[in-house]
Design an enzyme around this catalytic site. Structure first.
Site, PDB file in Angstrom:
ATOM      1  NE  ARG A 124      43.466  14.466  37.224  1.00 25.78           N
ATOM      2  CZ  ARG A 124      43.258  13.157  37.295  1.00 25.78           C
ATOM      3  NH1 ARG A 124      42.924  12.482  36.215  1.00 25.78           N
ATOM      4  NH2 ARG A 124      43.388  12.532  38.442  1.00 25.78           N
ATOM      5  CE  LYS A 146      38.584  36.339  35.234  1.00 23.42           C
ATOM      6  NZ  LYS A 146      38.267  37.547  35.996  1.00 23.42           N
ATOM      7  CD  GLU A 196      29.622  44.074  32.377  1.00 21.33           C
ATOM      8  OE1 GLU A 196      30.793  44.458  32.202  1.00 21.33           O
ATOM      9  OE2 GLU A 196      29.149  43.816  33.515  1.00 21.33           O
ATOM     10  CE  LYS A 242      36.211  38.618  28.933  1.00 26.34           C
ATOM     11  NZ  LYS A 242      35.193  38.042  29.732  1.00 26.34           N
ATOM     12  CD  GLU A 252      41.597  38.957  36.918  1.00 25.38           C
ATOM     13  OE1 GLU A 252      40.689  38.333  36.367  1.00 25.38           O
ATOM     14  OE2 GLU A 252      41.425  39.690  37.887  1.00 25.38           O
ATOM     15  NE  ARG A 259      40.095  37.542  31.649  1.00 19.60           N
ATOM     16  CZ  ARG A 259      39.777  36.360  31.221  1.00 19.60           C
ATOM     17  NH1 ARG A 259      40.705  35.523  30.822  1.00 19.60           N
ATOM     18  NH2 ARG A 259      38.522  35.973  31.183  1.00 19.60           N
ATOM     19  CG  ASN A 263      37.823  43.589  37.557  1.00 22.45           C
ATOM     20  OD1 ASN A 263      36.887  42.881  37.188  1.00 22.45           O
ATOM     21  ND2 ASN A 263      38.942  43.094  38.028  1.00 22.45           N
ATOM     22  CG  HIS A 266      33.046  45.337  37.484  1.00 20.27           C
ATOM     23  ND1 HIS A 266      33.015  46.039  36.302  1.00 20.27           N
ATOM     24  CD2 HIS A 266      32.340  44.207  37.259  1.00 20.27           C
ATOM     25  CE1 HIS A 266      32.332  45.356  35.405  1.00 20.27           C
ATOM     26  NE2 HIS A 266      31.901  44.240  35.952  1.00 20.27           N
ATOM     27  CG  HIS A 270      30.846  43.689  43.979  1.00 23.39           C
ATOM     28  ND1 HIS A 270      31.595  43.203  45.019  1.00 23.39           N
ATOM     29  CD2 HIS A 270      29.887  42.768  43.745  1.00 23.39           C
ATOM     30  CE1 HIS A 270      31.105  42.034  45.403  1.00 23.39           C
ATOM     31  NE2 HIS A 270      30.074  41.742  44.636  1.00 23.39           N
ATOM     32  CG  HIS A 291      26.732  42.495  37.591  1.00 23.85           C
ATOM     33  ND1 HIS A 291      27.620  42.730  38.612  1.00 23.85           N
ATOM     34  CD2 HIS A 291      27.469  42.427  36.453  1.00 23.85           C
ATOM     35  CE1 HIS A 291      28.847  42.793  38.119  1.00 23.85           C
ATOM     36  NE2 HIS A 291      28.784  42.605  36.812  1.00 23.85           N
TER      37      HIS A 291
END
Ligand SMILES: NC(=O)c1ccc[n+]([C@@H]2O[C@H](COP(=O)([O-])OP(=O)(O)OC[C@H]3O[C@@H](n4cnc5c(N)ncnc54)[C@H](O)[C@@H]3O)[C@@H](O)[C@H]2O)c1
Length: 386
Positions: A124, A146, A196, A242, A252, A259, A263, A266, A270, A291
């Site tokens: 955990r 993340k 980025e 960041k 988020e 947050r 994106n 993106h 994407h 990417h």
């Protein structure tokens, strides 16, 4: 240890340091020993890394008193899977890794996401130390907690993988970004990380008067030439962006929607990334785009879309295009049809309740725009279509 920078990510009892410098990996062991009384460390490294780099991390940990179990993972999106996580969990369990024993993830974003997820769920949650070795993971993936893996979903038109569908928030205990580890990184990967950084420059343009964009443009040739001092400053400036967003919106939270600003570019990007057969040189055998290349195109499209809506100055698109060109990233691509891109955009996970959500630059800063008119979306696509 000249030019070592340390940035704190202040998250209460989950606060951690991001250390950035050239040749700092040999300090990993003492730094790890300073934050835990643990005796074992599970080092997960990218199989593409030079053996000397992995050895440097491993011997630093063992010299600091850790018993080190080392394993390698191939950094591909299909390997960023629950199967890989199950294998790593079995390895770590076999060593009787305790709750305070850290996982150390040495590699790019794939290793960081997999290693972080293993650390998040074993017993955990055990500490994870992120040691990013790509520019993208230094400025983005290693900071913010993340973690996760892809799920195979045949027939979704997403390369058979739903990216990052399974995961958890698990903040690192420490991030060690050794610029020297970028020495073996292919140029194309370095440029992808820079996309980025351009994104961060756009996100902060309204609040910093465009100074991060200007600094990146002024230093672009030194950065692409891998000048260590410029790379350290680049990573430091971008980690600050960041970290500030993560500090204000750790998980988020949809009410904060902060947050989500990360994106930017993106949704367009994407869609372009997942379209079959697109490549830099128009040869489908060289598909898909990476990417970061798709994100760069997405930033141009977002600026054009925002200008069409009157949200930002039309000159912003030229500024972004100019900077991406300086870096050596594509700004237009052939083979795009508006209908196919719009269809792919509607498959994106950022679509809410069937309505498109775009993150766009505005005079007042980056904002989430729900349900933009199709004419503006088409203007964005037209800006990047050859
Ligand atoms: N957790 C987050 O917040 C977050 C944010 C952005 C992206 N990501 C994830 O990160 C991944 C992309 O990360 P990435 O761009 O770092 O790519 P990556 O981990 O796939 O690495 C890119 C390539 O570079 C190689 N490589 C890595 N370091 C190297 C080095 N020093 N020398 C030589 N080769 C090296 C890898 O083996 C791989 O072939 C994606 O899976 C994405 O979903 C996560």
């Amino acid at each position: 240890m000249d030019h070592m920078r340390s940035i704190s990510v202040p998250l209460g009892d989950r606060t951690y340091e991001v250390r950035i410098g050239h040749g700092i990996l040999p300090s990993l062991g003492p730094w790890a020993a300073a934050i835990t009384r643990a005796r074992r460390a599970f080092l997960i490294s990218d199989s593409n890394l030079p053996p000397a780099l992995v050895e440097s991390a491993s011997s630093s940990l063992s010299n600091a008193g850790f018993t080190v179990l080392t394993t390698r993972v191939r950094a591909t999106e299909p390997e960023k899977s629950l199967e890989t996580v199950a294998r790593l969990l079995a390895d770590v369990a076999a060593t009787r890794h305790e709750r305070t024993d850290p996982v150390v993830a040495l590699g790019g974003g794939i290793i960081g996401d997999v290693g972080g997820f293993v650390a998040a769920i074993y017993r955990r949650g055990v500490p994870v130390i992120q040691c990013p070795t790509t520019l993208l993971s230094m400025v983005d993936a290693s900071v913010g907690g993340k973690t996760g893996v892809n799920l195979p979903t045949p027939g979704t038109g997403d390369g058979g993988l739903k990216k990052n569908l399974v995961g958890s928030f698990h903040q690192p205990a420490l991030v060690v970004a050794d610029i020297a580890s970028l020495g073996s990184l292919p140029d194309r990967e370095l440029r992808c990380g820079l996309a980025e950084c351009v994104k961060h420059g756009l996100i902060t343009a309204a609040s910093d008067g465009g100074s991060l964009l200007d600094w990146t443009a002024t230093n672009a040739s030194r950065i692409v030439g891998r000048d260590p001092a410029s790379l350290i400053e680049l990573v430091e400036r971008n980690v600050r962006v960041k970290a500030q967003i993560v500090e204000r919106d750790e998980r988020e939270d949809s009410a904060k929607d902060l947050r989500a600003l990360l994106n930017l570019g993106h949704t367009f990007g994407h869609a372009v990334e997942t379209m079959p057969g697109l490549s830099l040189d128009n040869d489908p055998a060289h598909a898909p785009l990476h990417h970061g290349e798709a994100v760069g195109l997405g930033l141009v499209a977002a600026a054009a879309c925002a200008a069409k809506l009157g949200l930002c100055d039309p000159s912003l698109q030229d500024r972004v295009t100019g900077l991406l060109r300086q870096i050596g990233l594509p700004v237009r691509i052939s083979g795009l049809t508006p209908a196919a891109v719009i269809g792919a955009m509607h498959h994106d996970k950022k679509v809410l309740g069937g309505r498109l959500r775009l993150v766009l630059p505005t005079h007042a800063g980056v904002q989430v725009i729900d349900d933009p008119p199709e004419s503006a979306v088409r203007a964005g696509i037209a800006a990047i279509a050859l």
